[in-house]
Design a protein around this motif. Structure first.
Motif, short mmCIF file in Angstrom:
data_model
loop_
_atom_site.label_atom_id
_atom_site.label_comp_id
_atom_site.label_asym_id
_atom_site.label_seq_id
_atom_site.Cartn_x
_atom_site.Cartn_y
_atom_site.Cartn_z
N ASN A 242 0.81 -1.21 0.00
CA ASN A 242 0.00 0.00 0.00
C ASN A 242 0.85 1.26 0.00
OD1 ASN A 242 -2.45 -1.42 0.10
ND2 ASN A 242 -2.31 -1.64 2.32
N LEU A 243 2.17 1.09 0.14
CA LEU A 243 3.06 2.23 0.15
C LEU A 243 3.22 2.82 -1.25
CD1 LEU A 243 5.97 0.95 2.44
CD2 LEU A 243 4.19 2.60 3.06
N PRO A 244 3.43 4.10 -1.35
CA PRO A 244 3.75 4.70 -2.66
C PRO A 244 5.05 4.09 -3.18
CG PRO A 244 3.20 6.40 -1.06
CD PRO A 244 3.32 5.13 -0.30
N PRO A 245 5.23 4.03 -4.50
CA PRO A 245 6.45 3.43 -5.07
C PRO A 245 7.74 4.03 -4.51
CG PRO A 245 4.83 3.83 -6.79
CD PRO A 245 4.28 4.45 -5.55
N GLU A 246 7.74 5.35 -4.31
CA GLU A 246 8.95 5.99 -3.79
C GLU A 246 9.29 5.51 -2.39
OE1 GLU A 246 6.30 7.53 -4.86
OE2 GLU A 246 6.88 8.39 -6.80
N ALA A 247 8.26 5.38 -1.54
CA ALA A 247 8.48 4.93 -0.17
C ALA A 247 8.94 3.47 -0.14
CB ALA A 247 7.20 5.10 0.65
N GLN A 248 8.36 2.67 -1.04
CA GLN A 248 8.77 1.27 -1.12
C GLN A 248 10.23 1.15 -1.56
OE1 GLN A 248 6.02 -1.31 -3.10
NE2 GLN A 248 7.62 -2.74 -3.75
N GLU A 249 10.61 1.93 -2.54
CA GLU A 249 12.00 1.90 -3.00
C GLU A 249 12.96 2.35 -1.90
OE1 GLU A 249 12.22 4.26 -6.48
OE2 GLU A 249 10.98 2.91 -7.71
N GLN A 250 12.56 3.35 -1.13
CA GLN A 250 13.42 3.83 -0.04
C GLN A 250 13.57 2.76 1.04
OE1 GLN A 250 11.68 7.49 1.31
NE2 GLN A 250 12.25 8.63 -0.54
N ALA A 251 12.47 2.07 1.33
CA ALA A 251 12.53 1.02 2.35
C ALA A 251 13.46 -0.11 1.92
CB ALA A 251 11.13 0.48 2.63
N LEU A 252 13.33 -0.53 0.67
CA LEU A 252 14.21 -1.60 0.16
C LEU A 252 15.65 -1.12 0.08
CD1 LEU A 252 11.98 -3.15 -2.67
CD2 LEU A 252 12.66 -4.22 -0.52
N ALA A 253 15.85 0.13 -0.28
CA ALA A 253 17.21 0.66 -0.37
C ALA A 253 17.89 0.65 1.00
CB ALA A 253 17.19 2.07 -0.94
N ARG A 254 17.13 1.00 2.04
CA ARG A 254 17.70 0.99 3.39
C ARG A 254 18.14 -0.42 3.78
NH1 ARG A 254 13.55 4.80 4.54
NH2 ARG A 254 12.19 3.12 5.28
N LEU A 255 17.32 -1.42 3.42
CA LEU A 255 17.68 -2.81 3.73
C LEU A 255 18.90 -3.26 2.93
CD1 LEU A 255 14.19 -4.56 3.91
CD2 LEU A 255 15.63 -3.81 5.80
N ASN A 256 18.91 -2.92 1.64
CA ASN A 256 20.00 -3.37 0.77
C ASN A 256 21.32 -2.65 1.05
OD1 ASN A 256 18.24 -5.14 -0.55
ND2 ASN A 256 17.63 -3.59 -2.04
N ASP A 257 21.23 -1.45 1.62
CA ASP A 257 22.44 -0.69 1.90
C ASP A 257 23.09 -1.06 3.22
OD1 ASP A 257 22.21 0.64 -0.46
OD2 ASP A 257 21.25 2.42 0.38
N GLN A 258 22.42 -1.91 4.00
CA GLN A 258 23.01 -2.31 5.28
C GLN A 258 24.24 -3.18 5.06
OE1 GLN A 258 19.67 -4.12 7.36
NE2 GLN A 258 19.43 -2.29 8.62
N ALA A 259 25.15 -3.14 6.01
CA ALA A 259 26.38 -3.94 5.92
C ALA A 259 26.05 -5.43 5.93
CB ALA A 259 27.30 -3.60 7.08
N TRP A 260 26.96 -6.22 5.37
CA TRP A 260 26.73 -7.67 5.27
C TRP A 260 26.57 -8.32 6.63
CZ3 TRP A 260 29.94 -10.98 7.78
CH2 TRP A 260 31.20 -10.49 8.18
#
Length: 292
Positions: A242-260
């Protein structure tokens, strides 16, 4: 194996009569039920993702407390009352006693936890517009592991101590240091390390490092980090958000940018270490302890 099973069966019957354990767990069950059912009374488009997040956040504080209460007297209580001498007078080893106590208390906690999740699944399947039942599987897996880890800690503390008061102090201290205090930057261990390294020494270490330290010293924080990543990715991959596309992309980016080292696999590894080490340390202290 027969001795281990016999001790575990006897202890399971004793532990399940604890009014304190069932009282606190009943409180958790009631809160979880209200969280699962409540939204259906005021909205029609209920989905599981947000509800599961709330339930797991509540469980982050309540389940470790319940597990510690269920296990902190497992051995210390019998040592203080003297019944441990009778238990060891039979052909039972101290290793079997420690393992049996963990199995019985862990089994009790797992059964109660699975019952709560079963109720949640039934409510979601019958009342939610989008039940998203697949999200319950990783949530239950992480929660079950957290419960077993905290039981291991409780039994380990109980095996290290010789009195009820010492076991209680150890369990209460562990709970507050690793969960509530761990979330307060000014007094938590990661916060103090950040103050020394970044503020005093000017090292400018990244935030992911302190998040890893927070998870490493607290199985509950490792649970929260790992579960959040797994369920969020699964939700965005499998369901329409239900999130706007921009918010969804930001949420995934935060997860993907985390250290290994903040990946779910690393969090599971941390929890597995916490599962083994307290029991090993508890047995190491208990095997040569004077029982009096």
């Amino acid at each position: 194996m027969e001795n281990l099973t016999a001790i575990a069966r006897r202890d399971f019957l004793d532990a399940r009569r604890s009014k304190l354990v069932w009282g606190v767990f009943s409180l958790y069950g009631i809160i979880a039920l209200l969280i699962f059912v409540g939204p259906t009374l005021v909205a029609d488009n209920v989905e599981s993702f947000g509800i599961i997040s709330i339930v797991s956040s509540v469980g982050l504080f309540l389940l470790p407390f319940i597990a510690l209460v269920a296990g902190y007297l497992a051995i210390a209580g019998e040592r203080e009352s003297g019944t441990v001498n009778f238990l060891l007078g039979l052909p039972n080893t101290r290793k079997e006693v420690v393992l049996a106590k963990f199995l019985s208390r862990g089994g009790l906690m797992l059964a109660a936890t699975m019952l709560v999740f079963l109720i949640g699944v039934v409510v979601a399947a019958t009342q939610y517009a989008d039940p998203q039942l697949v999200l319950f599987a990783p949530t239950l897996a992480f929660t079950a592991l957290l419960v077993l880890v905290m039981v291991s800690v409780a039994v380990g503390i109980s095996a290290m101590t010789g009195s009820r008061s010492s076991a209680m102090a150890g369990a209460v201290g562990f709970y507050f240091v690793t969960i509530p205090f761990n979330l307060i930057p000014t007094i938590s261990i990661p916060g103090l390390i950040r103050y020394v390294t970044n503020d005093l020494l000017g090292m400018a270490l990244e935030g992911d490092i302190f998040q890893f330290i927070q998870a490493a010293i607290s199985p509950a924080m490792a649970y929260q980090q790992g579960l959040n990543v797994v369920t969020t990715r699964l939700y965005f991959d499998r369901f329409e958000s239900n999130l706007p596309p921009e918010a969804q992309e930001q949420a995934l980016a935060r997860l993907n940018d985390q250290a290994w080292y903040l990946a779910p696999e690393v969090m599971v590894a941390i929890m597995l270490v916490w599962l083994v080490v307290p029991l090993a340390l508890g047995y190491w202290r208990f095997k040569d302890a004077e029982l009096g």
